[in-house]
Design an enzyme around this catalytic site. Sequence first.
Site, short mmCIF file in Angstrom:
data_model
loop_
_atom_site.label_atom_id
_atom_site.label_comp_id
_atom_site.label_asym_id
_atom_site.label_seq_id
_atom_site.Cartn_x
_atom_site.Cartn_y
_atom_site.Cartn_z
N HIS A 172 20.47 25.52 30.71
CA HIS A 172 19.11 26.24 30.41
C HIS A 172 18.26 26.17 31.55
O HIS A 172 17.23 26.79 31.39
CB HIS A 172 18.56 25.66 29.10
CG HIS A 172 17.97 24.37 29.29
ND1 HIS A 172 18.51 23.09 29.26
CD2 HIS A 172 16.70 24.06 29.43
CE1 HIS A 172 17.81 22.39 29.22
NE2 HIS A 172 16.59 22.78 29.41
N GLU A 210 12.12 11.77 32.61
CA GLU A 210 11.68 11.86 31.22
C GLU A 210 11.24 10.61 30.54
O GLU A 210 12.00 9.61 30.71
CB GLU A 210 12.92 12.55 30.26
CG GLU A 210 13.32 13.80 30.93
CD GLU A 210 14.58 14.35 30.11
OE1 GLU A 210 14.38 15.06 29.14
OE2 GLU A 210 15.93 13.63 30.60
N HIS A 234 22.32 20.90 35.54
CA HIS A 234 21.03 21.19 35.79
C HIS A 234 20.69 21.05 37.52
O HIS A 234 20.07 21.67 37.90
CB HIS A 234 20.09 20.39 34.99
CG HIS A 234 19.94 20.65 33.29
ND1 HIS A 234 20.68 21.68 32.90
CD2 HIS A 234 19.73 19.80 32.57
CE1 HIS A 234 20.61 21.65 31.68
NE2 HIS A 234 20.30 20.46 31.36
C1 BG6 Z 1 19.35 18.82 28.24
C2 BG6 Z 1 19.91 17.33 28.10
O1 BG6 Z 1 20.34 19.75 28.75
O2 BG6 Z 1 18.16 18.73 29.28
C3 BG6 Z 1 18.58 16.38 27.75
O3 BG6 Z 1 21.04 17.29 27.46
C4 BG6 Z 1 17.35 16.55 28.49
O4 BG6 Z 1 19.12 15.19 27.91
C5 BG6 Z 1 17.07 18.25 28.65
O5 BG6 Z 1 16.17 15.77 27.81
C6 BG6 Z 1 15.70 18.39 29.48
O6 BG6 Z 1 15.31 19.43 29.45
P1 BG6 Z 1 13.94 20.35 29.75
O7 BG6 Z 1 14.08 21.64 29.82
O8 BG6 Z 1 12.99 19.53 28.65
O9 BG6 Z 1 13.57 19.64 31.05
#
Ligand code: BG6
Length: 465
Positions: A172, A210, A234
């Site tokens: 994503h 996070e 990511h």
């Molecule tokens: C997800 C992970 O793909 O991305 C999570 O599994 C993580 O652990 C999340 O918290 C973070 O996504 P974003 O878009 O909030 O940075």
Amino acid sequence: MSSSAAERSDALVIFGATGDLAFKQIFPALLALVEHGRLDMPIIAVGRKPLTDDALHARVHESIAATKAKPRGKSYDALVHQLRYVTVDFDDAKTFSRIRDAIPDSQHPLHYVALPPDTFQQVGAHLAAAGLARGARLMLEKPFGHDLASAQALSRALHESWPEDAIFRVDHYLGKEAVENIAYFRAANPVFEHALRVGQVASIQITMAEELGIDGRAGFYDAVGAIRDVVQNHMLELLACLTMELPTTPGHAGLRAARSLLLAQIAPILPTDVVRGQVAEYREVKGVAQDSTTETFAALRVRIDSDRWRGVPIAIRVGKSMPVTITEALVRWRVPAGPVLDETTAHAPDHLRFRIGPDFAIGVGVNVKRGGEAMTGELAELMLTHPPDPAASMQPYERLLGDAIDGDATLFASEDASLAGWRIVDPVLGNVVPVLRYAAATWGPPEAATLAPPDGWHDPVKTKG
Ligand code: BG6
């Protein structure tokens, strides 16, 4: 079997509809797609638990109410009208025919599997056995596999029923406006693009911090850990967006291949280039094994073996229970070797900073003269804090689901990229490197300092813009 890449999907089937991801991301994305006129088809939510359509709709309502002041409206009504629930036992191939019964006229269904990775092979095979692979697409959440060997085996197994161009591997991060903007910013501003290379760049670092821990997700997370969860995918794709050779063809088409080419140039990470951390009290979280060695933090040194980047220090740092929630990529430029003009000036390296989350920002660090007689300077930052048109911005899951429905795989991880990600992290998975404790709300174990680029880890809290 062909995936009919250009055909628009005519039904959406979502596995994992009772899960956390559906609640937080997928339902709001479905509403946005309906609002934008891009989801005029039956939507089948699939789960193991028996659930009535009404109970499903109540969950959708609750999910959307958490993101919108007024959840109900014409689009909401249209969405729940299209949305039905089907119970399937993932271990029992026969029950998959219930999905076929729910979408008897569909020629090109999109099956979105938002489930843990150990289910992908079975779900893919059972869908095919139920005749649901023909003309269809399979969109898979991450991580794709558990290590290099399992990802290769999973790809091979899926290919028995699904051609590669029918498989859409979700990352994503690639659907984020701020990530898309990195390639655009580089291509549209040659002055920066020209300087993004060895000789000009002092270091690159990416931080994904996070504040939250893993409460409520232990069942998934404890078997995965930070490197598999966010580095293999990511962080490496983000690094690829920042360092790839820009495609020469206009539009989106070349970007996917350009990212893969870059990932192919990253050397496998050495155990000496990794620090793993586990936050204190992690083992007391419900669902975590008492002797768990899963990392909730990782710092890694990465090497890109290309003429453009060889020798440039690159570091990645990711963690849960950090002091702040922020994802940023920071490029520091090399500083002038001698004094500026006729005075000796102590000046910090200037930089280019892309904030990916939780908000959008681009910062350009510049050295400017302090007021007064002396020719001495200080670092200032020019900061863009909003995407130029926030109203037109899309959330990643809306963008990715819409693209998969249209059959556009540009913003999905390719098989090459996914396998390259595993090849890069494979040597440091498991307990090759011991896991070290760190206190919550700190930047991981103190040992992470040893992997910082020569100019140090950047503190996004201090320089929040
Ligand atoms: C997800 C992970 O793909 O991305 C999570 O599994 C993580 O652990 C999340 O918290 C973070 O996504 P974003 O878009 O909030 O940075």
